[in-house]
Design a protein around this motif. Sequence first.
Motif, mmCIF file in Angstrom:
data_model
loop_
_atom_site.group_PDB
_atom_site.id
_atom_site.type_symbol
_atom_site.label_atom_id
_atom_site.label_comp_id
_atom_site.label_asym_id
_atom_site.label_seq_id
_atom_site.Cartn_x
_atom_site.Cartn_y
_atom_site.Cartn_z
ATOM 1 N N UNK A 378 0.809 -1.313 -0.078
ATOM 2 C CA UNK A 378 0.035 -0.025 -0.026
ATOM 3 C C UNK A 378 1.023 1.209 -0.005
ATOM 4 N N UNK A 379 0.341 2.322 -0.506
ATOM 5 C CA UNK A 379 1.136 3.666 -0.732
ATOM 6 C C UNK A 379 2.322 3.580 -1.539
ATOM 7 N N UNK A 415 9.032 -11.323 3.957
ATOM 8 C CA UNK A 415 9.858 -10.133 4.226
ATOM 9 C C UNK A 415 8.607 -8.912 4.417
ATOM 10 N N UNK A 416 9.009 -8.013 5.360
ATOM 11 C CA UNK A 416 8.130 -7.006 5.263
ATOM 12 C C UNK A 416 9.080 -5.608 5.351
ATOM 13 N N UNK A 417 8.279 -4.465 4.648
ATOM 14 C CA UNK A 417 9.259 -3.239 4.910
ATOM 15 C C UNK A 417 7.920 -2.154 5.061
ATOM 16 N N UNK A 418 8.539 -1.138 5.950
ATOM 17 C CA UNK A 418 7.678 0.167 6.111
ATOM 18 C C UNK A 418 8.742 1.501 5.794
ATOM 19 N N UNK A 419 7.563 2.347 5.009
ATOM 20 C CA UNK A 419 8.285 3.310 4.235
ATOM 21 C C UNK A 419 7.878 4.747 5.141
ATOM 22 N N UNK A 420 8.471 5.402 5.817
ATOM 23 C CA UNK A 420 8.160 6.546 6.872
ATOM 24 C C UNK A 420 8.540 7.742 6.546
ATOM 25 N N UNK A 424 6.773 14.067 8.941
ATOM 26 C CA UNK A 424 5.422 13.951 9.541
ATOM 27 C C UNK A 424 5.084 12.817 10.683
ATOM 28 N N UNK A 425 6.176 11.851 10.699
ATOM 29 C CA UNK A 425 6.270 10.546 11.539
ATOM 30 C C UNK A 425 4.978 9.777 11.254
ATOM 31 N N UNK A 426 4.796 9.566 10.083
ATOM 32 C CA UNK A 426 3.733 8.816 9.831
ATOM 33 C C UNK A 426 4.002 7.816 8.461
ATOM 34 N N UNK A 427 3.283 6.575 8.310
ATOM 35 C CA UNK A 427 3.675 5.570 7.409
ATOM 36 C C UNK A 427 3.098 6.147 6.240
ATOM 37 N N UNK A 428 3.619 5.882 5.210
ATOM 38 C CA UNK A 428 3.392 6.245 3.697
ATOM 39 C C UNK A 428 3.559 5.123 2.778
ATOM 40 N N UNK A 429 3.825 4.131 3.283
ATOM 41 C CA UNK A 429 4.019 2.921 2.444
ATOM 42 C C UNK A 429 4.349 1.560 3.164
ATOM 43 N N UNK A 430 3.937 0.406 2.779
ATOM 44 C CA UNK A 430 4.242 -0.617 3.405
ATOM 45 C C UNK A 430 4.129 -2.025 2.380
ATOM 46 N N UNK A 442 -4.472 -4.435 5.135
ATOM 47 C CA UNK A 442 -5.435 -3.637 5.336
ATOM 48 C C UNK A 442 -5.185 -2.668 6.695
ATOM 49 N N UNK A 443 -4.495 -3.400 7.605
ATOM 50 C CA UNK A 443 -3.748 -2.552 8.683
ATOM 51 C C UNK A 443 -3.101 -1.531 8.346
ATOM 52 N N UNK A 444 -2.176 -1.643 7.251
ATOM 53 C CA UNK A 444 -1.198 -0.610 6.862
ATOM 54 C C UNK A 444 -2.015 0.290 6.107
#
Length: 487
Positions: A378-379, A415-420, A424-430, A442-444
């Motif tokens: 997502x994102x 594997x999993x990854x987050x883009x922060x 804004x200190x928020x999630x913009x991709x996962x 969906x949680x992401x």
Amino acid sequence: MRQMMNTAQDRPEPGTYDVVVIGGGPVGGAAAQRLVRGGMSVALVEAELVGGECHYWACIPSKAMLRPAQARLAALRSPGARESVTGRLDPSAVLARRDDAVDHLDDTRIAAGMKARGMEVIRGRGRLAGPRSVVVDAGPGPQIELSAGQAVVLATGSLPVLPPVPGLAEALPWTNREATSAVVAPRRLVVLGGGAVGLEMAQAWSWLGSGQVVVLNRGPHLLPNHEPFVGDLVLAGLQAAGVEVRFGVEVQRVLRPAAGGEVLVHLSDGSVVAADELLVAAGRRPPTGDLGIETIGAAPGRWLEVDPTLQVVGAPGVYAIGDVNGHALLTHQGKYQARVAADAILARRRGEEPSFTADADAAAVPQVLFTDPEVASVGLSSRDATARGWRVSVVEADLGAVAGAGLHALGYAGRAALVIDEDSQTLVGATFVGQDVADMVHAATMAVVARVPLERMRHVVPSFPTLSEVWLELLDAYFLQRRSTPS
């Protein structure tokens, strides 16, 4: 809210409706249903099968073809269940289940359901004849002329791209339609394109009996728009299924000397691949060449430009939802746009400004690639976020290392990854890759859309032992990384 049904008192004049929707797929159907519930009379115009591409030739049949093999693999990865799997996949049973899922390409059930909900289903090819006017070519006889008192909604989907390769069109290649409706696995299959359609169908037909499946990928990596590890994990899954992937090659010409005979695919590296069928999965194009959009000042053959309410720019009263506007060519995003457009039409009829506008069909789009392993994202990817000039951090975790993964499947690989966004200190991709990760996204998606601060996300505790525990690993990695980085 009361569902409006036309009665002798409120039935409009013949050919006159509050809204005319061109396109009876899931997107057009969703808009029509919402409008009817809001008290409007709606005509739904469909040139082919009511229910649309997704139901008959795309999302539904492809997943029906993939699921049995994936269920079998899941059992083989679970000691105890593995010992009970004593036979091979039964292709005929898989394809029979697929045919049931798509109603055997008969739209009677879906069309009847739409009529029962109060829509007028009109069969034929519709096109604009002006901002609030539609003409329908329904075959022999005069055209049907429809007038829309409030709006016309264009929900015509998209069409497959056929690259201008010499001999390709004459070779009668498969598109997604043939790939999802064939009744026998081709002995040899070549797939042109390394996107979702190409990779899912390559794996599906390899599982269903094709002895040789070759994917031709122009670039050096699979799925380059995702995080770098995604392509490697999917490639390993394809190879485990018996699919060969060739990188850095382009099709120069295609020959099919005899109708129904073998296809010869000549490649840029000088080699020739022979196959019984060639699937072209090279993207989609807008179906606006003969949609009458020139009557509202738009250019035929292009995606339609829309505002946040999905109204076509410069054409009040005309809305374009789903693939036809080019924003996000995914059924779920089109249905989201259908809700936005329908609510905007209803609001404007009341003389109000629409309050529900589309802001999640650009940078917060969830999608799932239903290969083995699955890819759920997502994102924005880290590459896309950086290209936009955002200051981002990326954290990754081994999905196979969490306790839930080890119980889920023996030798779980993922594997999993987050883009922060650091500002804004928020999630913009996962991104999540692995067996059965589709529902993890969906949680992401909620975190990205709602812009949940990462400090609050640290208090969102996943259940043990589940795959979702990878969230703890990812967030811990980020905050450890942040503390160790000089300010």
